[in-house]
Design a protein around this motif. Structure first.
Motif, short mmCIF file in Angstrom:
data_model
loop_
_atom_site.label_atom_id
_atom_site.label_comp_id
_atom_site.label_asym_id
_atom_site.label_seq_id
_atom_site.Cartn_x
_atom_site.Cartn_y
_atom_site.Cartn_z
N ASN A 186 0.83 -1.21 0.00
CA ASN A 186 0.00 0.00 0.00
C ASN A 186 0.86 1.26 0.00
O ASN A 186 0.61 2.22 0.74
N THR A 187 1.90 1.25 -0.82
CA THR A 187 2.84 2.37 -0.90
C THR A 187 2.77 2.96 -2.30
O THR A 187 2.43 2.28 -3.27
N ARG A 188 3.10 4.25 -2.41
CA ARG A 188 3.05 4.93 -3.69
C ARG A 188 4.23 5.89 -3.81
O ARG A 188 4.87 6.25 -2.83
N GLY A 189 4.50 6.28 -5.05
CA GLY A 189 5.50 7.31 -5.30
C GLY A 189 4.82 8.64 -5.53
O GLY A 189 3.66 8.71 -5.94
N GLN A 190 5.55 9.71 -5.26
CA GLN A 190 4.99 11.03 -5.50
C GLN A 190 4.89 11.27 -7.01
O GLN A 190 5.85 11.07 -7.74
N GLY A 191 3.76 11.73 -7.48
CA GLY A 191 3.59 12.00 -8.90
C GLY A 191 3.34 10.77 -9.74
O GLY A 191 3.35 10.83 -10.98
N ASP A 192 3.13 9.61 -9.10
CA ASP A 192 2.84 8.40 -9.86
C ASP A 192 1.53 8.56 -10.63
O ASP A 192 0.59 9.21 -10.15
N PRO A 193 1.44 7.95 -11.81
CA PRO A 193 0.13 7.85 -12.46
C PRO A 193 -0.79 7.00 -11.61
O PRO A 193 -0.33 6.21 -10.75
N SER A 194 -2.07 7.14 -11.79
CA SER A 194 -3.03 6.48 -10.91
C SER A 194 -2.97 4.96 -11.00
O SER A 194 -3.32 4.27 -10.07
N ARG A 195 -2.53 4.45 -12.16
CA ARG A 195 -2.52 3.00 -12.33
C ARG A 195 -1.09 2.48 -12.28
O ARG A 195 -0.58 1.89 -13.24
N LYS A 196 -0.41 2.70 -11.13
CA LYS A 196 0.94 2.18 -10.96
C LYS A 196 1.04 1.49 -9.61
O LYS A 196 0.72 2.06 -8.57
N SER A 197 1.54 0.26 -9.63
CA SER A 197 1.60 -0.53 -8.41
C SER A 197 3.02 -0.56 -7.84
O SER A 197 3.98 -0.80 -8.56
N TRP A 198 3.11 -0.28 -6.51
CA TRP A 198 4.35 -0.49 -5.77
C TRP A 198 4.26 -1.79 -4.96
O TRP A 198 5.19 -2.12 -4.24
N GLU A 199 3.16 -2.47 -5.08
CA GLU A 199 2.94 -3.66 -4.26
C GLU A 199 3.87 -4.77 -4.75
O GLU A 199 3.67 -5.34 -5.83
N CYS A 200 4.92 -5.06 -3.98
CA CYS A 200 5.88 -6.03 -4.46
C CYS A 200 6.78 -6.52 -3.34
O CYS A 200 6.77 -5.99 -2.22
N GLY A 259 14.07 -15.91 -1.03
CA GLY A 259 13.17 -14.79 -1.23
C GLY A 259 11.72 -15.19 -1.05
O GLY A 259 11.21 -16.04 -1.78
N ILE A 260 11.07 -14.59 -0.08
CA ILE A 260 9.66 -14.88 0.19
C ILE A 260 8.81 -13.86 -0.56
O ILE A 260 9.00 -12.64 -0.41
N THR A 261 7.87 -14.34 -1.36
CA THR A 261 7.03 -13.45 -2.13
C THR A 261 5.58 -13.90 -2.02
O THR A 261 5.29 -14.99 -1.54
N LYS A 262 4.70 -13.06 -2.48
CA LYS A 262 3.27 -13.35 -2.43
C LYS A 262 2.64 -12.98 -3.76
O LYS A 262 3.24 -12.28 -4.58
N ARG A 263 1.44 -13.42 -3.96
CA ARG A 263 0.72 -13.12 -5.19
C ARG A 263 -0.11 -11.86 -5.00
O ARG A 263 -0.81 -11.73 -4.00
N THR A 264 -0.01 -10.95 -5.96
CA THR A 264 -0.75 -9.70 -5.92
C THR A 264 -1.63 -9.62 -7.16
O THR A 264 -1.21 -9.98 -8.26
N ALA A 265 -2.86 -9.15 -6.99
CA ALA A 265 -3.79 -9.00 -8.11
C ALA A 265 -4.19 -7.54 -8.24
O ALA A 265 -4.48 -6.88 -7.24
N ILE A 266 -4.22 -7.04 -9.48
CA ILE A 266 -4.69 -5.69 -9.73
C ILE A 266 -5.80 -5.74 -10.77
O ILE A 266 -5.81 -6.59 -11.66
N SER A 267 -6.74 -4.81 -10.65
CA SER A 267 -7.86 -4.70 -11.57
C SER A 267 -7.75 -3.37 -12.32
O SER A 267 -7.40 -2.35 -11.71
N VAL A 268 -8.05 -3.39 -13.62
CA VAL A 268 -7.83 -2.22 -14.46
C VAL A 268 -9.15 -1.79 -15.12
O VAL A 268 -9.85 -2.61 -15.73
N LYS A 269 -9.50 -0.50 -14.99
CA LYS A 269 -10.69 0.08 -15.64
C LYS A 269 -10.37 1.50 -16.12
O LYS A 269 -9.36 2.09 -15.73
#
Length: 605
Positions: free
Chosen positions: A462-476, A486-496
């Motif tokens: 749930n992190t963001r960069g300053q000035g990011d476009p609205s549809r950019k994910s930092w979730e990683c 390396g422990i990782t998880k699955r992330t899902a994003i929805s686009v409209k």
């Protein structure tokens, strides 16, 4: 007349000047009570001589010029115990009782040395039944308004006193109102030197000014006694070396700083060296303090820990700057590696100003609701602000939560760091000068070692960069692909689209971004029947923005109104900026924007 008797009476008297000097600020209230209880208040009604006459004398009244304070009765209120004015005045001890002048130019060192010697002499054996050990202090030393010049070291506390003593209170009239100027001729000296003696003490409401960074404020040496000191509403001005230097083998713990303010230059705010320090030093609390200096490190701990910083302002103004928090040494005892900074505001005004340098191999380091963004216009985005170092060890649990952060954060590892787990999280944060984790995080292999498995995995939520476009994910889980575990998880994003619908022929493309080094593993394209009325075919494609796009998923529904479903399993490496930039594209045959259709992209990493 009996001359001997006359001489005795004369010796017992105090002049007006002597009484008023003895009264001071604290005694004023007491003497007011004395006078009121001796009829002076009645002067206001016209029944007695005037207050002036009663105090300073007239033909009928010479109250203060002829009566010793011990010969004047004092009654706080009806029904309470009657005491002497002298007894009341002695409840507080003033530095002026020892001859201090307080004009900023007269050397008051001797007065301060006499005062601390007096405090030492008044310590008593604890009278509580069964009590053993420390003596009890009996002095509260008051510094009235003024500027007190001190040229001799150890004038506030002296190392020659080694008796364990509970209780000493040194209080001024207010920061700036009471000022102590420390200007010794010798270098490397301390204004206060607590040699395993004083504990449960406090200093408050004083400004301390030093003329050189070779001057230090307080050294506390402990083998088990000094602890539970409180410093309140103190200002440090001028140039100081160490304001608090803690050494010994045990305790030096449970210390509190409240509304303490540093300005000017301060080499170290609180300093615990490795040689001479101890992991038994712990529990340090800073409440609403300000460290706004030209240069210097605020907290420099090579031993010990368990530190909490609540609120306050921390600013580096000068070019040499420094590091606010240095947590050094890879190996420490259990229970002393905890650092929390919450609700503070930082200003890193140049490249040499750092937030933290940490070498701990265990414990917890947390920044919560901390804002470092104010200096964004003053610094290049490429400049390092924080460094965490694995010296062939694991790192502490590190978390930045609900923070605004500038600059870059560095994680250093050595050849055998791959053998240890790391736990690092950025959650609910805004990264002010970067648009992706790969820009913000720097992995450094110390000495050019080739064991990249020491790279820690850093979890962004749930992190963001300053000035990011609205549809950019930092979730990683940044760095997982290099980490030895390396422990990782699955992330899902929805686009409209902005209106919550799928693209169509009049608005064909929706762009979006996934983090660098993400691995796309699934794409779902789905619409329920009846979402649109169009009965024509409808084509949708998910692809990259490369010069020659990589097509990740595509479908053509024969009848758009009847709905569609595509589940595309794949493994696509988003290892360049172009491969992280994706598009959902509608074909020219899509004549209606679908409000119910979904594009779900799942990735790991």
């Amino acid at each position: 007349m009996d001359k001997n008797k006359d001489s005795e009476e004369k010796d017992k008297r105090m002049s007006r000047r002597e009484v008023l000097t003895a009264i001071g600020m604290t005694g004023a209230a007491a003497m007011t009570g004395v006078l009121l209880n001796n009829g002076v208040a009645n002067a206001l009604t016209g029944n007695q001589p005037s207050v002036t006459d009663s105090v300073y004398g007239s033909t009928n009244a010479q109250l203060l010029s002829t009566v010793d304070a011990d010969d004047v009765s004092f009654l706080q209120a009806a029904g309470l115990t009657t005491r002497t004015a002298g007894d009341k005045l002695r409840e507080w001890v003033s530095i002026k009782d020892f001859g201090a002048v307080g004009n900023g130019t007269t050397d008051d060192s001797a007065a301060f040395q006499a005062a601390i010697a007096y405090a030492e002499s008044k310590a008593v054996t604890n009278p509580a039944p069964g009590s053993t050990g420390s003596k009890l202090g009996r002095v509260s030393l008051f510094l009235p308004p003024g500027s007190y010049l001190i040229t001799q070291p150890e004038s506030l506390l002296r190392s020659s006193y080694t008796t364990s003593t509970v209780g000493l209170h040194i209080q001024g009239a207010g920061s700036g109102i009471t000022q102590v100027i420390y200007s010794p001729s010798a270098t490397g000296t301390y204004l206060a030197n607590n040699n395993n003696a004083w504990q449960f003490c406090s200093i408050s409401d004083i400004e301390f000014y030093s003329t050189s960074t070779s001057n230090h404020f307080m050294r506390s040496y402990s083998t088990g006694q000094p602890q539970s000191w409180t410093f309140e509403r103190i200002r440090f001005r001028g140039s100081w070396g160490y304001t608090f230097h803690l050494e010994g083998t045990d305790t030096n713990s449970e210390m509190n700083w409240r509304e303490v303010d540093w300005a000017g230059t301060c080499t170290k705010g609180v300093y615990v060296p490795s040689a001479g320090g101890s992991d038994q030093f712990l529990n340090y609390n800073f409440y609403s303090c300000n460290f706004e200096v030209q240069e210097g490190d605020f907290l420099h701990f090579e031993k010990g820990g368990n530190i909490t910083v609540w609120g306050g302002s921390y600013i580096h103004i000068g070019a040499n700057a420094g590091t606010f928090f240095k947590l050094l040494g890879a190996t420490h005892s259990y229970g002393v590696e905890r650092f929390l900074c919450i609700g503070s505001r930082m200003e890193h005004r140049n490249a040499n100003s750092k937030l933290i340098y940490c070498e701990w191999s265990a414990g917890i380091v947390s920044f919560v609701n901390v804002d470092t963004s104010s200096s964004v216009p003053l610094r290049a985005a490429t400049e390092l602000v924080a460094t965490f170092y694995s010296n062939n060890t694991k790192m502490p649990i590190i978390k930045f939560d609900n923070c605004r952060l500038l600059g870059k954060h560095e994680y250093m590892y050595r050849v055998n760091s791959f053998q240890y787990p790391h736990n690092i999280v950025y959650e609910n944060c805004e990264i002010n000068q970067h648009t992706s984790p790969s820009d913000f995080i720097v992995f450094t292999a110390e000495g050019g070692n080739t064991n990249a498995g020491g790279t820690p995995t850093i979890h962004f939520t749930n992190t963001r960069g300053q000035g990011d476009p609205s549809r950019k994910s930092w979730e990683c889980d940044y760095g997982f692909q290099k980490s030895s575990f390396g422990i990782t998880k699955r992330t899902a994003i929805s686009v409209k689209r902005a209106d919550g619908k799928f693209p169509y022929s009049a608005s064909t493309t929706i762009g979006f971004y996934v983090p660098v080094n993400a691995r796309i593993v699934n794409i779902f394209l789905q619409s329920p029947a009846g979402a649109v009325t169009s009965t024509g075919a409808a084509t949708f494609t998910v692809q990259t923005t490369e010069a020659t796009p990589s097509v990740l998923a595509t479908l053509t529904a024969a009848n758009h109104s009847q709905g569609f479903l595509l589940k595309q399993d794949l493994y696509f490496r988003c290892d360049t900026a172009e491969r992280c930039s994706l598009q959902l594209v509608a074909g020219s045959n899509v004549t209606q924007a679908n409000p119910e259709a979904e594009c779900i992209v799942e990735y790991i990493g």
